[in-house]
Design an enzyme around this catalytic site. Sequence first.
Site, PDB file in Angstrom:
ATOM      1  N   HIS A 191     -11.306  11.985  13.191  1.00 49.45           N
ATOM      2  CA  HIS A 191     -10.326  11.742  12.127  1.00 49.45           C
ATOM      3  C   HIS A 191     -10.757  12.457  10.846  1.00 49.45           C
ATOM      4  O   HIS A 191     -11.918  12.826  10.690  1.00 49.45           O
ATOM      5  CB  HIS A 191     -10.204  10.240  11.828  1.00 49.45           C
ATOM      6  CG  HIS A 191      -9.340   9.500  12.800  1.00 49.45           C
ATOM      7  ND1 HIS A 191      -9.836   9.000  13.978  1.00 49.45           N
ATOM      8  CD2 HIS A 191      -8.017   9.190  12.785  1.00 49.45           C
ATOM      9  CE1 HIS A 191      -8.860   8.394  14.645  1.00 49.45           C
ATOM     10  NE2 HIS A 191      -7.739   8.503  13.947  1.00 49.45           N
ATOM     11  N   GLY A 203      -0.498   4.916  -0.532  1.00 45.32           N
ATOM     12  CA  GLY A 203      -1.508   5.451   0.383  1.00 45.32           C
ATOM     13  C   GLY A 203      -0.943   6.575   1.234  1.00 45.32           C
ATOM     14  O   GLY A 203       0.257   6.866   1.183  1.00 45.32           O
ATOM     15  N   GLY A 259      -9.512   2.287  15.172  1.00 54.24           N
ATOM     16  CA  GLY A 259      -8.818   1.204  15.877  1.00 54.24           C
ATOM     17  C   GLY A 259      -8.259   1.682  17.201  1.00 54.24           C
ATOM     18  O   GLY A 259      -8.255   0.951  18.200  1.00 54.24           O
ATOM     19  N   GLY A 317       0.833  -1.209   0.000  1.00 55.53           N
ATOM     20  CA  GLY A 317       0.000   0.000   0.000  1.00 55.53           C
ATOM     21  C   GLY A 317       0.863   1.253   0.000  1.00 55.53           C
ATOM     22  O   GLY A 317       0.524   2.255   0.644  1.00 55.53           O
ATOM     23  N   LYS A 364     -11.187   8.615   6.286  1.00 59.55           N
ATOM     24  CA  LYS A 364     -11.102   7.375   7.076  1.00 59.55           C
ATOM     25  C   LYS A 364     -12.340   6.505   6.839  1.00 59.55           C
ATOM     26  O   LYS A 364     -13.463   7.002   6.844  1.00 59.55           O
ATOM     27  CB  LYS A 364     -10.953   7.704   8.563  1.00 59.55           C
ATOM     28  CG  LYS A 364     -10.707   6.468   9.423  1.00 59.55           C
ATOM     29  CD  LYS A 364     -10.117   6.814  10.764  1.00 59.55           C
ATOM     30  CE  LYS A 364      -9.901   5.569  11.611  1.00 59.55           C
ATOM     31  NZ  LYS A 364      -8.940   4.639  11.002  1.00 59.55           N
TER      32      LYS A 364
HETATM   33  P1  NAD Z   1      -5.130   5.060   2.325  1.00 56.06           P
HETATM   34  O1  NAD Z   1      -6.445   4.699   1.721  1.00 56.06           O
HETATM   35  O2  NAD Z   1      -4.557   6.406   2.033  1.00 56.06           O
HETATM   36  O3  NAD Z   1      -4.034   3.982   1.895  1.00 56.06           O
HETATM   37  C1  NAD Z   1      -4.291   2.599   1.717  1.00 56.06           C
HETATM   38  C2  NAD Z   1      -3.512   2.144   0.486  1.00 56.06           C
HETATM   39  O4  NAD Z   1      -3.614   0.713   0.373  1.00 56.06           O
HETATM   40  C3  NAD Z   1      -4.074   2.738  -0.830  1.00 56.06           C
HETATM   41  O5  NAD Z   1      -3.034   3.349  -1.572  1.00 56.06           O
HETATM   42  C4  NAD Z   1      -4.640   1.523  -1.537  1.00 56.06           C
HETATM   43  O6  NAD Z   1      -4.579   1.613  -2.958  1.00 56.06           O
HETATM   44  C5  NAD Z   1      -3.715   0.428  -1.006  1.00 56.06           C
HETATM   45  N1  NAD Z   1      -4.228  -0.917  -1.288  1.00 56.06           N
HETATM   46  C6  NAD Z   1      -5.517  -1.320  -1.364  1.00 56.06           C
HETATM   47  N2  NAD Z   1      -5.563  -2.614  -1.732  1.00 56.06           N
HETATM   48  C7  NAD Z   1      -4.285  -3.014  -1.906  1.00 56.06           C
HETATM   49  C8  NAD Z   1      -3.677  -4.247  -2.296  1.00 56.06           C
HETATM   50  N3  NAD Z   1      -4.415  -5.321  -2.628  1.00 56.06           N
HETATM   51  N4  NAD Z   1      -2.323  -4.310  -2.333  1.00 56.06           N
HETATM   52  C9  NAD Z   1      -1.564  -3.237  -2.021  1.00 56.06           C
HETATM   53  N5  NAD Z   1      -2.084  -2.036  -1.676  1.00 56.06           N
HETATM   54  C10 NAD Z   1      -3.423  -1.940  -1.609  1.00 56.06           C
HETATM   55  O7  NAD Z   1      -5.300   4.842   3.890  1.00 56.06           O
HETATM   56  P2  NAD Z   1      -4.358   5.362   5.087  1.00 56.06           P
HETATM   57  O8  NAD Z   1      -4.898   6.618   5.644  1.00 56.06           O
HETATM   58  O9  NAD Z   1      -2.927   5.297   4.666  1.00 56.06           O
HETATM   59  O10 NAD Z   1      -4.642   4.226   6.179  1.00 56.06           O
HETATM   60  C11 NAD Z   1      -4.402   2.854   5.881  1.00 56.06           C
HETATM   61  C12 NAD Z   1      -4.723   2.001   7.127  1.00 56.06           C
HETATM   62  O11 NAD Z   1      -3.821   2.344   8.195  1.00 56.06           O
HETATM   63  C13 NAD Z   1      -6.135   2.236   7.689  1.00 56.06           C
HETATM   64  O12 NAD Z   1      -6.633   0.997   8.154  1.00 56.06           O
HETATM   65  C14 NAD Z   1      -5.896   3.194   8.839  1.00 56.06           C
HETATM   66  O13 NAD Z   1      -6.884   3.118   9.836  1.00 56.06           O
HETATM   67  C15 NAD Z   1      -4.570   2.682   9.354  1.00 56.06           C
HETATM   68  N6  NAD Z   1      -3.776   3.658  10.125  1.00 56.06           N
HETATM   69  C16 NAD Z   1      -3.106   3.176  11.191  1.00 56.06           C
HETATM   70  C17 NAD Z   1      -2.271   4.031  11.933  1.00 56.06           C
HETATM   71  C18 NAD Z   1      -1.476   3.459  13.070  1.00 56.06           C
HETATM   72  O14 NAD Z   1      -0.742   4.205  13.749  1.00 56.06           O
HETATM   73  N7  NAD Z   1      -1.548   2.141  13.303  1.00 56.06           N
HETATM   74  C19 NAD Z   1      -2.149   5.370  11.563  1.00 56.06           C
HETATM   75  C20 NAD Z   1      -2.846   5.835  10.445  1.00 56.06           C
HETATM   76  C21 NAD Z   1      -3.650   4.959   9.721  1.00 56.06           C
END
Ligand code: NAD
Length: 268
Positions: free
Chosen positions: A157, A13, A167, A10, A161
């Site tokens: 958020h 993202g 989470g 990803g 989101k």
């Molecule tokens: P986002 O939508 O910007 O990014 C997700 C990316 O995953 C996208 O680019 C999408 O195309 C890609 N993706 C989808 N299917 C895929 C596949 N089959 N193979 C590879 N890539 C694929 O979302 P985001 O804001 O970056 O958040 C992503 C996740 O991380 C969410 O679940 C969010 O809640 C979580 N998050 C966690 C924290 C933490 O500290 N743990 C912080 C921020 C976000």
Amino acid sequence: MTVTKIGVVGCAGRMGRMNVSAILENDAATLAGGTEHPESEWIGRDMGTLVSGAPVGLAVGGDPAPLFVASDVVVDFTSAVVADLHIKHALESKTPLLLGTTGLSVAQQAAVEEAAKEVAILQAANMSLGVNLLMILVEQAARVLNPDYDIEVVEMHHRHKVDAPSGTALALGQAAADGRTVALEEVAQKVREGITGARPRGEIGFATLRGGDVPGEHTVIFAGEGERIELTHKAGKRELFSQGAIKAALWLAGKPAGLYSMRDVLGI
Ligand code: NAD
């Protein structure tokens, strides 16, 4: 110095780009590669263009299999929809997986716990030191304050989101439930609407706000008769999470099978 090869699924993202950037800036890490959704416009483009425009000689891929094999550890901030796929590749390659993706179903969570018997998985709903400290404080407060104090978890958020409550909010609710030695699923109230009746004693409530570009804000309220305690964390920038993620990935590489948390990384 050992340099750890980190793969980013990803990678185009919001978090993926931040993670790529944090890896490129860290002398202890090197970018093993990255993948995107097979239909992404980023497939085949140089990963450097995701962050700065300077080429790094690695093209965004669409197949996670070779990435897991080429990596010492893989960082996953994607979508719950693909969590199973990445867990499968971690198991097959025995490559440690840092799972930051939230919104996993009960079945997916069980799959994570099963996989962690065979490969190292670090799962954290939030990578920041502050939030992980907040979880400890919430657990302590819930232990001290009896159910006369109503617990509410409020989060906000950005508008993009896709899962709710966050989470992190659920992890804070879990910390409160742990402090009270109750099962969160038995006391959680995630949505309220209409004639709900009076608030049951011991309930842990959640409220979700969405809007703008807010990286993440969480408050846990303990509302008693005549006083209210509020514990708040506000993330000011997304880099907070990617810096924590790369620190955790470096820690996780080479670890034996097991399910780890940010508390293990931070030693708190
Ligand atoms: P986002 O939508 O910007 O990014 C997700 C990316 O995953 C996208 O680019 C999408 O195309 C890609 N993706 C989808 N299917 C895929 C596949 N089959 N193979 C590879 N890539 C694929 O979302 P985001 O804001 O970056 O958040 C992503 C996740 O991380 C969410 O679940 C969010 O809640 C979580 N998050 C966690 C924290 C933490 O500290 N743990 C912080 C921020 C976000």
